[in-house]
Design an enzyme around this catalytic site. Structure first.
Site, short mmCIF file in Angstrom:
data_model
loop_
_atom_site.label_atom_id
_atom_site.label_comp_id
_atom_site.label_asym_id
_atom_site.label_seq_id
_atom_site.Cartn_x
_atom_site.Cartn_y
_atom_site.Cartn_z
NE ARG A 23 40.04 33.99 28.58
CZ ARG A 23 40.30 33.64 29.84
NH1 ARG A 23 41.25 34.26 30.53
NH2 ARG A 23 39.64 32.65 30.41
CD GLU A 153 40.05 36.11 38.79
OE1 GLU A 153 41.27 36.25 38.57
OE2 GLU A 153 39.27 37.07 38.91
#
Length: 520
Positions: A23, A153
């Site tokens: 990923r 994030e």
């Protein structure tokens, strides 16, 4: 205070390794794995290397991605690895969850905003609005039977610039069904002391939660930051094979595994003997070459170059450490070149099961050192060529090649300019021909005509490199000469195939000039 998160705990802990090569690693510039390649890497990581978890894709990217994830999930379900395969999803209520469910997936890694700046400027939302959206997606994923992990994030910048936002986010989500709160240093801005302080704070504030650390390597500190994160109390760290990842990449799986085991005494599930094999696989599939001196997996990291190191190993393993090559299914080698000593040569002779006298070893070593001035490394495969060349050589010095320059080009005649010493006299000559060797024969013939000597005709001319050799391998040239009543063979060994042929020619000239002198 929960002792599970005490920094620098006295007892070793089990640390999970989550590999995100498929990923985050695929965000490396120019890297895109095919479905077949993704499946092969996933199988190798879980079945052979035995990492704890793998993150294999982002939801809703492409049909090719969906095919790859479906195949991985099908295999994982059959092998009992279903809950160890994870897919990145987005705060989009049903869409990412449905995509993951359609591939047979079991785990969603939900990407939320871990900094107030990202939440405000990228989403245009308040903390309360964003948390409501996140909980909506979490609840739907839970209803669909998915396990849920949550990325914050840009957490590293969020914690530094707006810690109250981070605390508020965690307070609202700490009692949800999230299994792992994953804290990324998204832009790779942290240093080890910052990692330790901030993660230590998170672990103390929320002692019953499981935290992952997701580092990036922009300052070359990813492995050091992993160590600091583990000391601070995280239960899992993220990494990639060969440090793949955006910009400067992520933390190297091989480095992280070995450092946590050797330097911190952590318990890991992985089988180190497969690290190099998987590194090679990812290197081939990604097209991103790793440095020869990359720790653990680099081609040269178990090669001793200095003769003194080989001598120390021979006399009691004086230069060996925990990082032994056998641990990683590799072997130690001893480079041959201008830095070599007797011990380096002996180690290579042992590998070839050859036994040379001390005198012959001296001769071979002298040739190795001489070649090392023009060729950085001589391999064990090169060694038989050198030995054969040295042991059959006679110490005749009737002719000595002092200098030689060759010019060749496509559809152009080759030319040679040379300087030689013949029986104490120095001569210069030039020649031309259809190739470098032919031009040399023309030039040397002009010099030797003064001594009433003519080179015999060639009966055969053979060039070869060692088995397993590379483009930089030594070249052996064996020339068969038609000497009238007999055929004679001479050999030359050089890094340049033309000069290997020239050496073979000089040998024959020396032999025949010696015979001519003996007859007089």
């Amino acid at each position: 205070m929960n002792t599970r998160h005490v920094a620098a705990a006295a007892l070793p802990r089990k640390i999970e390794l989550m590999d995100t090569t498929l990923r985050d690693g695929e965000q490396t510039q120019g890297v895109a794995f095919t479905p077949m390649e993704k499946v092969s890497i996933a199988k190798a990581l879980l079945q052979f290397l035995r990492v704890d978890r793998i993150e294999v894709a982002s939801a809703r990217v492409s049909e090719g991605e969906k095919e790859a994830v479906s195949r991985i999930n099908q295999w994982a379900a059959e092998e009992g690895f279903a809950e160890r395969v994870e897919v990145l999803g987005f705060v989009d209520h049903t869409r990412s969850v449905d995509w993951i469910k359609s591939t047979g997936g079991s785990v969603i890694n939900l990407l939320a905003k871990g900094s107030e700046k990202h939440c405000r400027e990228q989403l245009g939302k308040t903390l309360e609005q964003h948390c409501a959206d996140v909980l909506q997606t979490i609840n739907y994923a839970h209803e669909q039977g998915l396990k849920i992990n949550l990325y914050l994030e840009d957490w590293s910048n969020g914690y530094k610039d707006s810690p109250e936002y981070v605390y508020g986010f965690m307070d609202k989500l700490q009692h949800s069904s999230v299994r792992h709160f994953m804290l990324p240093d998204t832009l790779g801005v942290m240093a080890p002391d910052e990692v330790f302080d901030s993660l230590g704070d998170m672990c103390r504030r929320y002692p019953d939660l499981h935290f992952d650390f997701h580092p990036h390597n922009d300052y070359g500190l990813a492995t050091a930051n992993v160590m600091a994160a583990v000391r601070a109390g995280v239960s899992a760290v993220h990494c990639t094979v060969n440090c793949l990842g955006e910009r400067a990449g992520n933390a190297s799986l091989a480095e992280v595994a070995v450092v946590l085991r050797d330097k911190m005494g952590m318990q890991l599930a992985i089988d180190e003997s497969h690290l190099v094999r998987i590194s090679d696989m990812v290197e081939n599939f990604s097209g991103k070459r790793i440095a020869a001196n990359a720790p653990i997996v680099g081609a040269d990291v178990f090669t001793q170059t200095a003769g003194i190191h080989a001598d120390g190993d021979q006399k009691g393993g004086l230069y060996k450490t925990k990082l032994g090559p056998e641990r990683f299914s590799r072997t130690r080698s001893y480079a041959l070149g201008k830095m070599s000593g007797k011990a380096s040569l002996k180690k290579n002779l042992e590998q070839l099961e050859l036994d040379l006298s001390e005198e012959d070893q001296k001769k071979v070593l002298a040739r190795i050192v001489s070649i090392g001035d023009s060729k950085q490394t001589i391999t064990t495969d090169d060694l038989p060529f050198i030995i054969a060349d040295v042991l059959e050589s006679k110490n005749y010095q009737h002719i000595e090649l002092l200098a030689c320059a060759i010019n060749s080009g496509m559809d152009l005649q080759s030319t040679v300019s040379l300087r030689v010493n013949v029986k104490g006299e120095k001569h210069q000559a030039t020649g031309a021909g259809s190739g470098g060797f032919d031009a040399f024969i023309d030039a040397i013939g002009k010099v030797l005509a003064r001594y009433d000597y003519t080179l015999p005709a060639l009966a055969d001319y053979e060039i070869r490199i060692p088995k397993g050799g590379h483009a930089s391998a030594l070249t052996e040239c064996v020339i068969t000469w038609d000497c009238g009543n007999e055929l004679r063979k001479t050999r030359g060994v050089h890094v340049n195939q033309v000069f290997a042929g020239i050496q073979a020619a000089i040998k024959l000239i020396n032999i025949q000039l010696h015979e001519m002198a003996a007859m007089r």
